[in-house]
Motif scaffolding. Structure first.
Motif, PDB file in Angstrom:
ATOM      1  N   VAL A  73     -14.818   0.481  -4.932  1.00 32.96           N
ATOM      2  CA  VAL A  73     -13.421   0.545  -4.493  1.00 32.96           C
ATOM      3  C   VAL A  73     -13.221   0.831  -3.007  1.00 32.96           C
ATOM      4  O   VAL A  73     -12.254   0.344  -2.404  1.00 32.96           O
ATOM      5  CB  VAL A  73     -12.624   1.591  -5.314  1.00 32.96           C
ATOM      6  CG1 VAL A  73     -12.633   1.221  -6.792  1.00 32.96           C
ATOM      7  CG2 VAL A  73     -13.138   3.006  -5.097  1.00 32.96           C
ATOM      8  N   LEU A  74     -14.081   1.623  -2.400  1.00 29.42           N
ATOM      9  CA  LEU A  74     -13.818   2.074  -1.037  1.00 29.42           C
ATOM     10  C   LEU A  74     -13.756   0.942  -0.009  1.00 29.42           C
ATOM     11  O   LEU A  74     -12.828   0.921   0.826  1.00 29.42           O
ATOM     12  CB  LEU A  74     -14.838   3.136  -0.622  1.00 29.42           C
ATOM     13  CG  LEU A  74     -14.761   4.450  -1.396  1.00 29.42           C
ATOM     14  CD1 LEU A  74     -15.823   5.431  -0.901  1.00 29.42           C
ATOM     15  CD2 LEU A  74     -13.376   5.074  -1.278  1.00 29.42           C
ATOM     16  N   PRO A  75     -14.681  -0.031  -0.025  1.00 32.66           N
ATOM     17  CA  PRO A  75     -14.546  -1.116   0.956  1.00 32.66           C
ATOM     18  C   PRO A  75     -13.260  -1.916   0.782  1.00 32.66           C
ATOM     19  O   PRO A  75     -12.651  -2.355   1.762  1.00 32.66           O
ATOM     20  CB  PRO A  75     -15.785  -1.990   0.687  1.00 32.66           C
ATOM     21  CG  PRO A  75     -16.748  -1.097  -0.010  1.00 32.66           C
ATOM     22  CD  PRO A  75     -15.901  -0.164  -0.830  1.00 32.66           C
ATOM     23  N   VAL A  76     -12.825  -2.085  -0.468  1.00 29.41           N
ATOM     24  CA  VAL A  76     -11.601  -2.829  -0.736  1.00 29.41           C
ATOM     25  C   VAL A  76     -10.391  -2.049  -0.221  1.00 29.41           C
ATOM     26  O   VAL A  76      -9.488  -2.621   0.405  1.00 29.41           O
ATOM     27  CB  VAL A  76     -11.463  -3.109  -2.249  1.00 29.41           C
ATOM     28  CG1 VAL A  76     -10.147  -3.810  -2.564  1.00 29.41           C
ATOM     29  CG2 VAL A  76     -12.648  -3.932  -2.742  1.00 29.41           C
ATOM     30  N   ILE A  77     -10.374  -0.759  -0.472  1.00 32.28           N
ATOM     31  CA  ILE A  77      -9.249   0.064  -0.016  1.00 32.28           C
ATOM     32  C   ILE A  77      -9.174   0.067   1.505  1.00 32.28           C
ATOM     33  O   ILE A  77      -8.093  -0.065   2.089  1.00 32.28           O
ATOM     34  CB  ILE A  77      -9.374   1.493  -0.574  1.00 32.28           C
ATOM     35  CG1 ILE A  77      -9.178   1.482  -2.091  1.00 32.28           C
ATOM     36  CG2 ILE A  77      -8.365   2.434   0.081  1.00 32.28           C
ATOM     37  CD1 ILE A  77      -9.497   2.791  -2.776  1.00 32.28           C
ATOM     38  N   ARG A  78     -10.303   0.207   2.161  1.00 29.01           N
ATOM     39  CA  ARG A  78     -10.296   0.207   3.633  1.00 29.01           C
ATOM     40  C   ARG A  78      -9.754  -1.114   4.178  1.00 29.01           C
ATOM     41  O   ARG A  78      -8.933  -1.130   5.106  1.00 29.01           O
ATOM     42  CB  ARG A  78     -11.710   0.455   4.158  1.00 29.01           C
ATOM     43  CG  ARG A  78     -12.253   1.850   3.898  1.00 29.01           C
ATOM     44  CD  ARG A  78     -13.543   2.102   4.656  1.00 29.01           C
ATOM     45  NE  ARG A  78     -14.159   3.354   4.233  1.00 29.01           N
ATOM     46  CZ  ARG A  78     -15.193   3.450   3.412  1.00 29.01           C
ATOM     47  NH1 ARG A  78     -15.748   2.347   2.912  1.00 29.01           N
ATOM     48  NH2 ARG A  78     -15.689   4.634   3.087  1.00 29.01           N
ATOM     49  N   ALA A  79     -10.214  -2.212   3.601  1.00 25.97           N
ATOM     50  CA  ALA A  79      -9.795  -3.527   4.094  1.00 25.97           C
ATOM     51  C   ALA A  79      -8.315  -3.773   3.820  1.00 25.97           C
ATOM     52  O   ALA A  79      -7.591  -4.303   4.675  1.00 25.97           O
ATOM     53  CB  ALA A  79     -10.644  -4.620   3.463  1.00 25.97           C
ATOM     54  N   LEU A  80      -7.848  -3.404   2.631  1.00 19.66           N
ATOM     55  CA  LEU A  80      -6.428  -3.601   2.315  1.00 19.66           C
ATOM     56  C   LEU A  80      -5.542  -2.715   3.188  1.00 19.66           C
ATOM     57  O   LEU A  80      -4.491  -3.151   3.666  1.00 19.66           O
ATOM     58  CB  LEU A  80      -6.173  -3.317   0.839  1.00 19.66           C
ATOM     59  CG  LEU A  80      -6.704  -4.364  -0.145  1.00 19.66           C
ATOM     60  CD1 LEU A  80      -6.509  -3.897  -1.580  1.00 19.66           C
ATOM     61  CD2 LEU A  80      -6.019  -5.703   0.069  1.00 19.66           C
ATOM     62  N   THR A  81      -5.963  -1.486   3.383  1.00 19.10           N
ATOM     63  CA  THR A  81      -5.195  -0.590   4.252  1.00 19.10           C
ATOM     64  C   THR A  81      -5.113  -1.151   5.667  1.00 19.10           C
ATOM     65  O   THR A  81      -4.044  -1.123   6.299  1.00 19.10           O
ATOM     66  CB  THR A  81      -5.840   0.810   4.259  1.00 19.10           C
ATOM     67  OG1 THR A  81      -5.834   1.340   2.929  1.00 19.10           O
ATOM     68  CG2 THR A  81      -5.080   1.751   5.178  1.00 19.10           C
ATOM     69  N   ALA A  82      -6.218  -1.684   6.151  1.00 19.50           N
ATOM     70  CA  ALA A  82      -6.226  -2.281   7.488  1.00 19.50           C
ATOM     71  C   ALA A  82      -5.287  -3.478   7.565  1.00 19.50           C
ATOM     72  O   ALA A  82      -4.735  -3.774   8.636  1.00 19.50           O
ATOM     73  CB  ALA A  82      -7.648  -2.700   7.860  1.00 19.50           C
ATOM     74  N   ALA A 103      -9.883   6.899   2.573  1.00 21.36           N
ATOM     75  CA  ALA A 103     -10.003   5.505   3.006  1.00 21.36           C
ATOM     76  C   ALA A 103      -8.650   4.834   3.191  1.00 21.36           C
ATOM     77  O   ALA A 103      -8.584   3.695   3.648  1.00 21.36           O
ATOM     78  CB  ALA A 103     -10.842   4.723   1.997  1.00 21.36           C
ATOM     79  N   GLY A 104      -7.565   5.525   2.794  1.00 25.13           N
ATOM     80  CA  GLY A 104      -6.227   4.971   3.024  1.00 25.13           C
ATOM     81  C   GLY A 104      -5.330   4.855   1.818  1.00 25.13           C
ATOM     82  O   GLY A 104      -4.162   4.486   1.950  1.00 25.13           O
ATOM     83  N   ALA A 105      -5.835   5.146   0.622  1.00 30.53           N
ATOM     84  CA  ALA A 105      -4.968   5.104  -0.564  1.00 30.53           C
ATOM     85  C   ALA A 105      -3.866   6.159  -0.435  1.00 30.53           C
ATOM     86  O   ALA A 105      -4.062   7.204   0.188  1.00 30.53           O
ATOM     87  CB  ALA A 105      -5.773   5.339  -1.833  1.00 30.53           C
TER      88      ALA A 105
END
Length: 288
Positions: A73-82, A103-105
């Motif tokens: 989940v963490l790489p996806v959350i970082r990318a979506l937040t960005a 990570a931005g959630a």
């Protein structure tokens, strides 16, 4: 971002499972680019939140370890937040929730309502983020045998009340709490329909309610073929939209769905019609 707990209109949470084994879309978004692309599409279709989950909670699913869940989940959350996509983390583990928030959630969606990990309340309290407390009785491997109730609505209401009290006692602010009846989690189809029909009794607890019926097996059973074969998951969207709009009309704060566009279109029609509310049968009879 806008405080979604106090949002004036229904909140739409789009489902993004980055798992190989979720019941509806397992494996479709396990690749980072596919997951991020789908999350952006969900936002563009009208999702207020994209709910990222790394562990399947379908009935009978085996648990994975926290490190594997976090790695998903963490790489996806970082990318979506960005990319400017508001994200919630779908997890019952405090360690994963804490990392996801870092990570931005912005929301924790906990299917265990805090029961699976006692440290979750601390994580949510310290972050000051909204916390979705779902009604839950046990992990996926156990849930079928736990679907025993006297009055399912009264029992779910009482057990959710206990989870609310526990969260408040741990220092979580009352205005950060959202409840979820947990359709399909230790529930039979009959239980799900009863909860849907009597949502106002759960709303009487005084907290925003998230409703998540999307593509679940009880909808497939309702729409079964003449030989009893359930409707496939991908063909349950009309039923999902219907249950979602009815839940919002009954007072639900938000809905969690796979097909965001169909839901937002239907809710736009509902709003344009004056946002009519469902009325209990006894009240209707009293006005005749």
């Amino acid at each position: 971002m806008t405080d979604l707990v106090r949002a004036p209109g229904p909140v739409v949470m789009g489902v993004l499972n980055v798992t190989p084994d979720s019941f509806s879309d397992g494996g479709r978004y396990a690749d980072l680019d596919a997951a991020v692309g789908h999350g952006v599409r969900l936002r563009d279709a009208g999702a207020h939140l994209v709910d990222v989950g790394g562990e399947s909670t379908r009935p009978g699913a085996e648990r994975i370890d926290a490190a594997t869940e976090a790695d998903r989940v963490l790489p996806v959350i970082r990318a979506l937040t960005a990319a400017g996509v508001p994200v919630s983390i779908d997890t019952s583990r405090a360690r994963v929730a804490e990392a996801a928030l870092g990570a931005g959630a912005v929301v924790v969606n906990d299917v265990s309502g805090g029961l699976a990990d006692p440290d979750m309340a601390r994580v949510v309290r310290d972050a000051g983020c909204p916390w979705v407390l779902m009604h839950w009785r046990g992990h996926s491997r156990q849930m079928r045998e736990l679907a025993s109730y006297g009055d399912v609505v009264a029992d779910v209401r009482a057990e959710l009340s206990q989870r609310i009290d526990s969260a408040l006692a741990a220092g979580v602010a009352a205005d950060r709490i959202v409840i979820d009846p947990g359709l399909g989690f230790a529930k039979t189809a009959a239980h799900n329909w009863e909860l849907s029909a009597r949502l106002p009794e759960l709303l009487d607890l005084g907290y925003p309610l998230l409703f998540g019926a999307s593509r679940k097996s009880y909808l497939g059973g309702l729409l079964a073929d003449a030989d009893g074969t359930p409707r496939p998951t991908a063909q349950r969207e009309a039923a999902t939209v219907a249950t979602s709009v009815l839940a919002v009309a009954a007072g639900a704060w938000g809905v969690r769905v796979h097909d965001v566009r169909a839901t937002t279109d239907a809710l736009a029609v509902w709003a344009a019609t004056g946002s009519p509310r469902l009325t209990a049968g006894t009240e209707r009879e009293g006005r005749r």
